[in-house]
Design a protein around this motif. Structure first.
Motif, PDB file in Angstrom:
ATOM      1  N   LEU A   1     -10.549   9.010   0.281  1.00 32.18           N
ATOM      2  CA  LEU A   1     -10.563   7.802   1.099  1.00 32.18           C
ATOM      3  C   LEU A   1     -11.905   7.632   1.780  1.00 32.18           C
ATOM      4  O   LEU A   1     -12.492   8.593   2.289  1.00 32.18           O
TER       5      LEU A   1
ATOM      6  N   LYS B   1      -4.301   4.524   6.448  1.00 33.62           N
ATOM      7  CA  LYS B   1      -4.164   4.882   5.036  1.00 33.62           C
ATOM      8  C   LYS B   1      -4.265   6.393   4.835  1.00 33.62           C
ATOM      9  O   LYS B   1      -3.605   6.952   3.952  1.00 33.62           O
TER      10      LYS B   1
ATOM     11  N   SER C   1      -9.494   4.937  -2.200  1.00 35.15           N
ATOM     12  CA  SER C   1      -9.138   3.814  -1.338  1.00 35.15           C
ATOM     13  C   SER C   1     -10.200   3.650  -0.260  1.00 35.15           C
ATOM     14  O   SER C   1     -10.864   4.612   0.131  1.00 35.15           O
TER      15      SER C   1
ATOM     16  N   ASP D   1     -12.295  -1.902   4.727  1.00 36.72           N
ATOM     17  CA  ASP D   1     -11.947  -2.563   3.470  1.00 36.72           C
ATOM     18  C   ASP D   1     -12.232  -4.055   3.618  1.00 36.72           C
ATOM     19  O   ASP D   1     -11.469  -4.779   4.262  1.00 36.72           O
TER      20      ASP D   1
ATOM     21  N   TYR E   1       0.803  -1.221   0.000  1.00 43.39           N
ATOM     22  CA  TYR E   1       0.000   0.000   0.000  1.00 43.39           C
ATOM     23  C   TYR E   1       0.841   1.279   0.000  1.00 43.39           C
ATOM     24  O   TYR E   1       0.608   2.185  -0.810  1.00 43.39           O
TER      25      TYR E   1
END
Length: 316
Positions: free
Chosen positions: A268, A250, A202, A273, A180
């Motif tokens: 984001l 992230k 993402s 996820d 990532y």
């Protein structure tokens, strides 16, 4: 030892004065060690398959046996479960068997595992005493391998690295572009050069993953090998390899990318996820083993990767 971590490890083993023997299934992969191909302390076992005979040749008389081969990503495991089971479970079982048969009488196994064994939804940071609770098939497979090694051999240690980050200029062929942090900086470089449309999208913006620079994993692995060959004991059966500053979500990684390459845009989603639900903080334990991270700063990783990807894109 011809992949991303291997490229960061073998040179350090040789620099430490150790004799190194590699099992290589694809000769082309030796390109990652091109600068050491003729080193007098490096030998290679060429075998199309890591079968019992090849493993016995690899481990014959060895003092330390390192097993790092794996199908090392939850997405890869989900895409090809049978291949993943063979690579992450059956191969580890074969390695343990070959070591029992062929290695030196006092040999020690070092297994390169993964922090994926901790899973997710943890309220407290994990350490080596935290009970593993994998939440991906990959994590369960790595945990199965750990148990085979620790329960099946009298001398064994497990090293659990965080998600690796960074480039290795001397071994660019081994770069892991799917990880990532590396992916985000690659996209930031493409946006900087006008080769990609913003924004980067993402999921799981607040899911935390433990990170460590790949070179520090190589240093730690080589240092453990050096101590074992010298007859020194290691402090415990399990070591977590995480940068002191390496527990990052992230959102933070995308912010770092925007700091080093202004103009990077990311969108984001805070929803978890579902394809990769891993989410935990892990305590860095390297200092307790007398080791240290030489590249602990995520800001430095971002600058390094920005330069790496800008140069790569410009060569294209």
């Amino acid at each position: 030892m011809t992949g991303y971590v291997g490229a960061a490890t073998v040179a350090r083993l040789l620099d430490a004065g150790l004799r190194v023997r590699l099992l290589v299934r694809n000769p082309a992969r030796l390109a990652v060690h091109a600068t050491h191909a003729r080193h007098p302390s490096l030998s290679v076992v060429h075998a199309p398959q890591a079968d019992a005979a090849a493993l016995r040749e690899l481990f014959g008389g060895a003092q330390v046996c390192v097993h790092g081969a794996a199908l090392a990503d939850p997405a890869w495991v989900a895409a090809d479960p049978a291949r993943a089971e063979a690579a992450n479970v059956a191969l580890t079982e074969a390695v343990v068997s070959a070591m029992r048969e062929s290695a030196g009488p006092d040999a020690t196994m070092l297994l390169l595992s993964s922090l994926s064994v901790y899973g997710g939804a943890r309220s407290q940071p994990c350490d080596a005493h935290t009970s593993p609770q994998p939440n991906t098939d990959y994590g369960w497979q790595k945990l199965a391998g750990e148990r085979m090694v620790l329960d099946g051999l009298p001398r064994a240690h497990v090293l659990r690295p965080g998600t690796c980050v960074g480039s290795l200029p001397e071994s660019a062929a081994a770069y892991r572009g799917d990880l990532y942090f590396n992916r985000v900086l690659a996209e930031a470089a493409r946006q900087w050069l006008g080769r990609s449309a913003a924004p980067w999208r993402s999921r799981g913006a607040r899911q935390v993953r433990p990170y460590v620079h790949v070179a520090d994993v190589g240093r730690a692995l080589a240092a453990c090998c050096q101590r074992l060959v010298a007859g020194q004991a290691l402090p415990g059966p399990v070591l977590n390899l995480v940068s002191p500053q390496g527990n990052l979500d992230k959102w933070t990684i995308c912010r770092l990318a925007a700091e080093v390459l202004p103009g990077f845009q990311a969108e984001l989603d805070d929803e978890p996820d579902a394809d990769d639900p891993r989410d935990c903080r892990v305590i860095n334990e390297m200092a307790s083993w007398g080791l240290r991270c030489e590249q602990p700063a995520p800001e430095r990783w971002a600058r390094e990767l920005a330069a790496f990807h800008l140069a790569l894109e410009q060569r294209r």
